[in-house]
Design a protein around this motif. Structure first.
Motif, short mmCIF file in Angstrom:
data_model
loop_
_atom_site.label_atom_id
_atom_site.label_comp_id
_atom_site.label_asym_id
_atom_site.label_seq_id
_atom_site.Cartn_x
_atom_site.Cartn_y
_atom_site.Cartn_z
N ILE A 2 46.52 -15.56 -11.66
CA ILE A 2 46.43 -16.56 -12.71
C ILE A 2 47.77 -16.68 -13.44
O ILE A 2 48.22 -17.78 -13.78
N GLN A 3 48.41 -15.55 -13.65
CA GLN A 3 49.67 -15.54 -14.39
C GLN A 3 50.74 -16.39 -13.72
O GLN A 3 51.54 -17.06 -14.41
N GLU A 36 48.53 -8.30 -12.26
CA GLU A 36 47.35 -9.05 -12.70
C GLU A 36 46.88 -8.66 -14.09
O GLU A 36 46.02 -9.34 -14.66
N HIS A 37 47.43 -7.59 -14.65
CA HIS A 37 47.05 -7.16 -16.00
C HIS A 37 48.09 -7.54 -17.05
O HIS A 37 47.90 -7.25 -18.23
N SER A 38 49.18 -8.16 -16.64
CA SER A 38 50.29 -8.44 -17.55
C SER A 38 50.08 -9.73 -18.34
O SER A 38 49.39 -10.66 -17.89
N ASP A 39 50.72 -9.78 -19.50
CA ASP A 39 50.77 -11.00 -20.31
C ASP A 39 51.82 -11.94 -19.74
O ASP A 39 52.70 -11.53 -18.97
N VAL A 40 51.79 -13.20 -20.17
CA VAL A 40 52.91 -14.11 -19.97
C VAL A 40 53.50 -14.36 -21.36
O VAL A 40 52.77 -14.55 -22.34
N GLU A 41 54.83 -14.34 -21.45
CA GLU A 41 55.49 -14.29 -22.76
C GLU A 41 56.71 -15.22 -22.78
O GLU A 41 57.58 -15.11 -21.92
N PHE A 42 56.77 -16.05 -23.81
CA PHE A 42 57.81 -17.07 -23.88
C PHE A 42 58.31 -17.26 -25.31
O PHE A 42 57.56 -17.10 -26.27
#
Length: 252
Positions: A2-3, A36-42
């Motif tokens: 998904i990420q 699959e457990h990570s955040d997305v960060e911007f």
């Protein structure tokens, strides 16, 4: 994952929207460590007028369906996408680009982080930030790090004895974090310095991980005193013998 879809969609939106003058991705995926457990960060740097008119929840909903968008205690908007997957979005203005230069480290190569840089203002500032954080060095800095470990440990021990279990958990978490920093320095495993618990199970001795997981001041002290001695031995510092003796007695 998904990420991957979320990251692609954020890139697409940023590149198509002229009001986003610069943008960058940080965190696990920028460093090539995302799973699959990570955040997305911007970080998104908009024209001031566009930022003033921005609806953060609506912007996040353009990326993908969201279950919730919230403003966390650090002033960052967090989107809980379906999955659930966390997305962290710092909606800033172009006036804030200079503040990137104050970051302790960027954690990834500039090319892996920059998404858009329409005016060429972001990349030079980001490039001036060290990729890895500066580590404590020399007797005084090492002594301060170890001293902060002792500070939280003593507090944890006393509030535990008083029966304040929740307060003890808070103090214990601070002591544990400093123990992990001490262990990373002692073991030469500093790649995840800014988040010392990250990948600790793979990068630190099993006894250190077990001490932190045990959740008691005594377990932390048994492990921490060894790392403390190791670090002071390398820098020529002196062990605070009286404090060691008292902690040995208090946490026997």
């Amino acid at each position: 994952m998904i990420q991957d879809d979320l990251i692609s969609r954020v890139r697409e939106i940023c590149r198509a929207d002229d009001t986003v003058r610069a943008s960058l991705m940080y965190g696990s995926f920028a460093a090539g460590e995302g799973d699959e457990h990570s955040d997305v960060e911007f970080w998104l740097f908009l024209d001031p007028a566009a930022r003033a008119a921005l609806d953060p929840a609506a912007w996040c909903a353009r990326v993908a369906p969201v279950n919730l968008v919230l403003l966390n205690e650090f002033g960052t908007h967090v989107a809980l996408f379906e999955g659930p997957v966390r997305g962290e979005f710092h909606f800033a203005t172009t006036d804030d680009i200079a503040s990137v230069g104050d970051w302790p480290a960027r954690g990834a190569a500039v090319g892996a982080m920059v998404v858009t840089d329409r005016d060429g203002a972001l990349a030079p500032v980001l490039a001036a930030v060290p990729e890895r954080p500066r580590l404590p060095d020399g007797p005084a800095e090492i002594a301060d790090l170890c001293g902060r470990f002792a500070n939280w440990l003593v507090l944890a021990a006393h509030v535990t004895a008083r029966g304040e279990r929740l307060r003890a958990q808070d103090a214990h978490a601070h002591a544990a974090r400093h123990l992990l920093w001490m262990a990373r320095l002692a073991e030469g495993s500093t790649a995840h310095w800014l988040t010392p618990s990250r990948a600790a199970e793979d990068e630190l001795p099993a006894r250190t991980v077990a001490a932190v997981a045990a959740g008691t001041p005594a377990a932390l002290w048994r492990e921490g005193r060894g790392h403390w001695r190791t670090l002071l031995g390398r820098t020529g510092g002196e062990v605070p013998a009286a404090l060691f003796a008292e902690l040995d007695a208090l946490l026997a």
